[in-house]
Design a protein around this motif. Structure first.
Motif, PDB file in Angstrom:
ATOM      1  N   GLY A  15      -6.659 -67.578  11.608  1.00 45.00           N
ATOM      2  CA  GLY A  15      -6.486 -67.533  13.052  1.00 45.00           C
ATOM      3  C   GLY A  15      -5.209 -66.813  13.444  1.00 45.00           C
ATOM      4  N   ALA A  16      -4.114 -67.069  12.696  1.00 46.52           N
ATOM      5  CA  ALA A  16      -2.841 -66.408  12.984  1.00 46.52           C
ATOM      6  C   ALA A  16      -2.922 -64.913  12.708  1.00 46.52           C
ATOM      7  N   GLU A  17      -3.593 -64.524  11.636  1.00 48.04           N
ATOM      8  CA  GLU A  17      -3.731 -63.099  11.317  1.00 48.04           C
ATOM      9  C   GLU A  17      -4.541 -62.377  12.384  1.00 48.04           C
ATOM     10  N   CYS A  18      -5.615 -63.004  12.849  1.00 47.25           N
ATOM     11  CA  CYS A  18      -6.423 -62.401  13.904  1.00 47.25           C
ATOM     12  C   CYS A  18      -5.618 -62.291  15.194  1.00 47.25           C
ATOM     13  N   ALA A  19      -4.871 -63.338  15.534  1.00 45.49           N
ATOM     14  CA  ALA A  19      -4.120 -63.364  16.791  1.00 45.49           C
ATOM     15  C   ALA A  19      -2.991 -62.344  16.802  1.00 45.49           C
ATOM     16  N   HIS A  68      -8.489 -49.184  12.790  1.00 51.57           N
ATOM     17  CA  HIS A  68      -7.893 -48.896  11.483  1.00 51.57           C
ATOM     18  C   HIS A  68      -8.523 -49.822  10.439  1.00 51.57           C
ATOM     19  N   PRO A  69      -8.812 -49.316   9.241  1.00 48.10           N
ATOM     20  CA  PRO A  69      -9.428 -50.169   8.214  1.00 48.10           C
ATOM     21  C   PRO A  69      -8.650 -51.453   7.931  1.00 48.10           C
ATOM     22  N   ALA A  70      -7.329 -51.382   7.980  1.00 43.52           N
ATOM     23  CA  ALA A  70      -6.534 -52.591   7.746  1.00 43.52           C
ATOM     24  C   ALA A  70      -6.737 -53.591   8.876  1.00 43.52           C
ATOM     25  N   THR A  71      -6.755 -53.115  10.105  1.00 39.58           N
ATOM     26  CA  THR A  71      -6.959 -54.005  11.255  1.00 39.58           C
ATOM     27  C   THR A  71      -8.296 -54.707  11.159  1.00 39.58           C
ATOM     28  N   LEU A  94      -9.172 -58.511  12.304  1.00 38.38           N
ATOM     29  CA  LEU A  94      -9.571 -58.551  13.713  1.00 38.38           C
ATOM     30  C   LEU A  94     -11.008 -58.072  13.819  1.00 38.38           C
ATOM     31  N   ASN A  95     -11.881 -58.897  14.384  1.00 30.88           N
ATOM     32  CA  ASN A  95     -13.325 -58.604  14.413  1.00 30.88           C
ATOM     33  C   ASN A  95     -13.847 -58.371  12.994  1.00 30.88           C
ATOM     34  N   ALA A  96     -13.306 -59.143  12.078  1.00 29.92           N
ATOM     35  CA  ALA A  96     -13.636 -58.961  10.663  1.00 29.92           C
ATOM     36  C   ALA A  96     -14.939 -59.679  10.312  1.00 29.92           C
ATOM     37  N   GLY A 137     -22.929 -61.878  -0.407  1.00 31.10           N
ATOM     38  CA  GLY A 137     -22.468 -60.650   0.215  1.00 31.10           C
ATOM     39  C   GLY A 137     -23.072 -60.380   1.577  1.00 31.10           C
ATOM     40  N   LEU A 138     -23.878 -61.299   2.089  1.00 30.27           N
ATOM     41  CA  LEU A 138     -24.502 -61.114   3.398  1.00 30.27           C
ATOM     42  C   LEU A 138     -23.486 -61.395   4.503  1.00 30.27           C
ATOM     43  N   VAL A 139     -23.505 -60.572   5.542  1.00 28.23           N
ATOM     44  CA  VAL A 139     -22.653 -60.813   6.699  1.00 28.23           C
ATOM     45  C   VAL A 139     -23.273 -61.940   7.514  1.00 28.23           C
ATOM     46  N   THR A 140     -22.542 -63.052   7.598  1.00 28.53           N
ATOM     47  CA  THR A 140     -23.053 -64.234   8.305  1.00 28.53           C
ATOM     48  C   THR A 140     -22.394 -64.444   9.661  1.00 28.53           C
ATOM     49  N   GLY A 141     -21.314 -63.713   9.925  1.00 25.06           N
ATOM     50  CA  GLY A 141     -20.616 -63.904  11.179  1.00 25.06           C
ATOM     51  C   GLY A 141     -19.376 -63.041  11.236  1.00 25.06           C
ATOM     52  N   ALA A 142     -18.422 -63.460  12.072  1.00 22.37           N
ATOM     53  CA  ALA A 142     -17.201 -62.678  12.242  1.00 22.37           C
ATOM     54  C   ALA A 142     -16.105 -63.553  12.816  1.00 22.37           C
ATOM     55  N   ILE A 143     -14.853 -63.128  12.598  1.00 22.95           N
ATOM     56  CA  ILE A 143     -13.713 -63.736  13.263  1.00 22.95           C
ATOM     57  C   ILE A 143     -13.255 -62.771  14.346  1.00 22.95           C
TER      58      ILE A 143
END
Length: 331
Positions: free
Chosen positions: A283-287, A302-305, A309-311, A318-324
């Motif tokens: 949560g802190a990394e996203c914020a 940016h790939p690092a972002t 963020l919206n990761a 390996g399935l995408v189940t959601g996002a932060i």
């Protein structure tokens, strides 16, 4: 008192599954709040986000100059490192330079976050040492300062001259008397302040100029060491390192345990401090990434972002189940 506000959301498919609540402050170099979310006066323990403050006495005392320390030492003094070879080797060289050993550290042994070093220790049947502690660079600085002051070996004691110097520096740059302290994971005192006070301190580091007095010169040196050596401040794959690189050294970043994060922005003389109340680092990394994007300092694409963020969140297949995603005012 203002309640914490939503800062990061965890989505599973179309369902909002979890929310990270928190507080954040952006402060200018006059100590005034530019923008705030939640309660700017909430009392916090900044944990490892305060390492650059704890390193100030190393420079202002003359200990750094007397021992010929340079940019890499200063970055390590501010670091919560992975205990990769680039970290452990440099801290060991620092210990050798000041005539100390692993046994002189007062931090505890810690399993390296770096998998190559961890696996090597396992294969060789060796236990982790204190030098593998993520705070060993800070403790090398404490040892250097203690020797310079002619003080005793128990440098983590709150009444030791090293910690008294750290507290004095902390209160000076936060502009507040600390209401107390907690003992950090590395056994050193971690002084409390308000979130506003911590953001004020980071704005001091942002505006600091070499040659504008001992404290400002020290702050500028530490800040510039962090941006010059992002790989030493944390390590590969870590938000501090990757986001500093993504911004080309324009911003110094530092995480702290229990979801604390700071940003030092020299070009705008701004300091940022944030705390996620549930202690969730994701949560802190996203914020912090969201704030930096909001300020126009970090490219959202940016790939690092995109790692923070919206990761995407993937399951074990390996399935995408959601996002932060950023929440509320950050969205």
């Amino acid at each position: 008192m203002t309640n914490p506000v939503p800062m990061a959301e965890i989505w599973r498919g179309p369902i909002l599954e979890s929310v990270h609540m928190g507080h954040a402050v952006i402060c200018d170099d006059t100590g005034q709040i530019v923008q705030a979310w939640g309660d700017p006066e909430t009392t916090v323990l900044p944990r490892s986000s305060a390492k650059m403050i704890q390193a100030l006495p190393l420079l202002t005392s003359g200990a750094a100059a007397a021992n010929g320390l340079g940019t890499e030492h200063f970055a390590l003094a501010c670091a919560s490192h992975n205990a990769a070879a680039i970290h452990v080797g440099r801290v060991q060289a620092w210990l050798d330079h000041i005539g100390k050993t692993d046994d002189d550290f007062r931090c505890g042994p810690q399993e390296p976050r770096d998998l190559d070093i961890r696996d090597t220790l396992i294969r060789e049947g060796r236990a982790p040492c204190r030098i593998h502690n993520n705070c060993s660079g800070k403790h090398a600085g404490f040892l250097t300062l203690a020797d310079h002051l002619g003080a005793g070996p128990d440098y983590v004691d709150p009444d030791h001259p090293v910690q008294k110097a750290c507290k004095a520096a902390f209160e000076e740059v936060t502009g507040e008397d600390s209401p107390g302290f907690g003992i950090d994971g590395c056994s050193a005192p971690n002084f409390a302040t308000s979130l506003h006070g911590m953001a004020r301190a980071m704005a001091f580091f942002a505006a600091a100029r070499d040659g504008a007095g001992t404290q400002q010169s020290a702050a500028a040196t530490l800040r510039d060491a962090m941006t010059a050596c992002p790989e030493l401040v944390a390590g590969e794959g870590r938000a501090c390192t990757e986001l500093m690189r993504a911004m080309g050294g324009r911003v110094a970043l530092k995480t702290g345990a229990e979801a604390f994060f700071i940003a030092i922005i020299p070009e705008r003389k701004l300091g940022v401090a944030l705390k996620i109340t549930d202690g969730g680092t994701r949560g802190a990394e996203c914020a912090i990434a969201a704030i930096l994007v909001k300020l126009g300092l970090l490219d959202a694409d940016h790939p690092a972002t995109r790692k923070f963020l919206n990761a995407p969140i993937r399951n074990f297949a390996g399935l995408v189940t959601g996002a932060i995603r950023p929440a509320g005012a950050f969205a």
